[in-house]
Design an enzyme around this catalytic site. Structure first.
Site: not given
Ligand code: NDP
Length: 451
Positions: A47, A434, A439, A177, A42, A50, A181
């Site tokens: 976080c 407002h 709102e 995510y 984080c 970022k 982002e």
């Molecule tokens: P996520 O699990 O959210 O997303 C991973 C993405 O990669 C998905 O779209 C997935 O597709 C895709 N993917 C996985 N494997 C492959 C592959 N072999 N080829 C192509 N695409 C692939 O992970 P993140 O790394 O984005 O984030 C991890 C976690 O960190 C989040 O789940 C969240 O809990 C936390 N986080 C929270 C944030 C916040 O609160 N703002 C910010 C950043 C992270 P598919 O959907 O098809 O599986």
């Protein structure tokens, strides 16, 4: 039996540090080992940096808006070196804060990798061993690259904060995510962003209408988003990388960024030998008190892959201390966790998506989408969305979804009402503030869909 410590925490991220501090404040003898930087994902590579990059990237549009509002603003371009220097200083400061928090709470901290040698003993990479009555694993997770030719040339989210310079063009793989982002951040900082997501719509699992609007706005903002598209292979090509993709194209990008998910850091901790159960994704399996199959060993945060969010890891750490050191067994409440995705615009969400709610029971959906005053005046065409998903039977708001600048701030407040079990009528009898965007949450009279 006497132990060197009452608690040995492995991992100095948000969850581990909080648990160590609170246990020590209650009089426990506590140690903590961290192999890398204090503050964890984080603070050091997630976080916090970022969000600072999100702020930096938003000035591009803010400056255009300022001009539209009558200001004479001359944007001179973004200086990565200047920003990066300040970012590095800020992270150093925060790491110092975390180290001091531990020191001032009386926690012994070790800059070393730790491994369990039995159910009550931790051995450090420095060779020392310490016994502890309880061991808490809070080692977090790490980004993973997919297994494809040339993937080793790609970067992951950890690397983004150390780039010597910003690339001119980048291909981001993934639709979660992190991918969404950083697509917004890098686009705002002037990088030409292409994003490939293998599925039909980004941000799988979130409310369909919300993710649809975010995807539209990302495209509108200049991101070249390709759905149903994935990378097949990549290879070095001059100063960049040539990428073959499933849509039959071959293109060269300065950089390729894999945001393809994260994996729990449970390897080589000695867990399997002790009988700690691991799931298929490598996550440590725990009960509602964060206890593993070995009674003296607990685990919290991303290494358990429950809900991978900083505030959740912190709550798991607090509940662990309450359970183990205060004699008050406290299960972790993972229900109705509000969360924000810092896309541009942001999504703020709590509770069930319209789709999940409908699968559960008959619902009413209240939703409005409009051009907010601030951006509309500046001549921007961006839209925002406010949505409430309501149970027909109990009238409770089952889900609240906001797509708007500042949605993260708004959902924190709406989250309290939803967590308290507020009904649609409770929202209705709350007077509007407002003129604001939020709102609309208390002024929606007629459902757009029922059933
Ligand atoms: P996520 O699990 O959210 O997303 C991973 C993405 O990669 C998905 O779209 C997935 O597709 C895709 N993917 C996985 N494997 C492959 C592959 N072999 N080829 C192509 N695409 C692939 O992970 P993140 O790394 O984005 O984030 C991890 C976690 O960190 C989040 O789940 C969240 O809990 C936390 N986080 C929270 C944030 C916040 O609160 N703002 C910010 C950043 C992270 P598919 O959907 O098809 O599986």
């Amino acid at each position: 039996m006497t132990f060197d410590y009452d608690l040995f925490v492995i991992g100095g991220g948000s969850g581990g540090v909080r648990a160590a501090r609170v246990a020590a404040a209650g009089g426990a003898r506590v140690a903590l080992a961290e192999q890398d930087r204090y503050g964890g994902t984080c603070v050091i590579r997630g976080c916090v940096p970022k969000k600072l990059m999100v702020f930096a990237s938003e000035y591009a549009n803010d400056m255009k808006d300022a001009q539209a509002y009558g200001w004479t603003v001359h944007a001179g371009g973004f200086d990565w070196d200047r920003f990066h220097g300040k970012l590095t200083d800020e992270l150093d400061r925060l790491e110092g804060v975390y180290r001091n928090l531990l020191k001032n709470s009386g926690v012994d901290s070790f800059d070393a990798r730790a491994r369990l040698s039995d159910a009550h003993t931790v051995t450090l990479s420095t060779g020392e061993s310490y016994s502890a009555k309880h061991i808490l694993i809070a080692t977090g997770g790490r980004p993973v690259r997919p297994d494809l030719p040339g993937a080793e040339h790609g970067i992951v989210s950890d690397d983004i904060f150390h780039l010597p310079k910003l690339p001119k063009s980048i291909l981001i793989i993934g639709g979660g995510y992190i991918a969404c982002e950083f697509a917004g951040v890098l686009n705002g900082l002037g990088v030409e962003v292409t994003q490939y997501y293998r599925g039909a719509q980004i941000l799988r699992g979130f409310d369909d209408e919300a993710r649809g609007l975010v995807a539209e706005e990302m495209i509108q903002g200049g991101i070249s988003l390709h759905l149903g598209t994935n990378i097949l292979s990549m290879e070095k090509d001059g100063a960049g990388y040539r990428v073959k993709s499933t849509n039959g194209t071959e293109k060269v990008f300065d950089q390729v960024f894999f945001a393809t998910g994260r994996r729990p850091n449970s390897d080589d901790l000695g867990l399997e030998d002790l009988g700690v159960e691991l799931g298929r994704g490598g996550q440590i399996v725990v009960n509602e008190y964060s206890q593993t199959a070995v009674p003296s060993i607990y685990a919290i945060g991303d290494v358990t892959d429950r809900v991978n969010l900083t505030p959740v890891a912190i709550r798991e750490g607090m509940a662990f201390v309450e359970t183990v050191f205060n004699g008050n067994p406290t299960p972790v409440d993972h229900d109705l966790i509000p969360t924000a995705i810092f896309t541009q615009p942001e999504i703020g969400t709590v509770g069930l998506s319209e789709e999940d709610a409908r699968a559960q029971e008959p619902i009413e959906v209240y939703c409005t989408s409009f051009k907010p005053m601030r951006q509309a005046f500046a001549g921007r065409v961006n839209r925002v969305m406010m949505k409430l998903v309501v149970s027909q039977e109990t009238r409770k708001v089952l889900g609240c979804h906001i797509v708007a600048p500042g949605a993260g701030e708004m959902i924190q407040m709406a989250g309290i009402a939803v967590k308290m079990g507020a009904t649609k009528e409770d929202f209705d009898r709350t007077c509007a503030v407002h003129p604001t965007m939020a709102e609309e949450l208390v002024t929606m009279k007629t459902p757009v869909r029922t059933g």
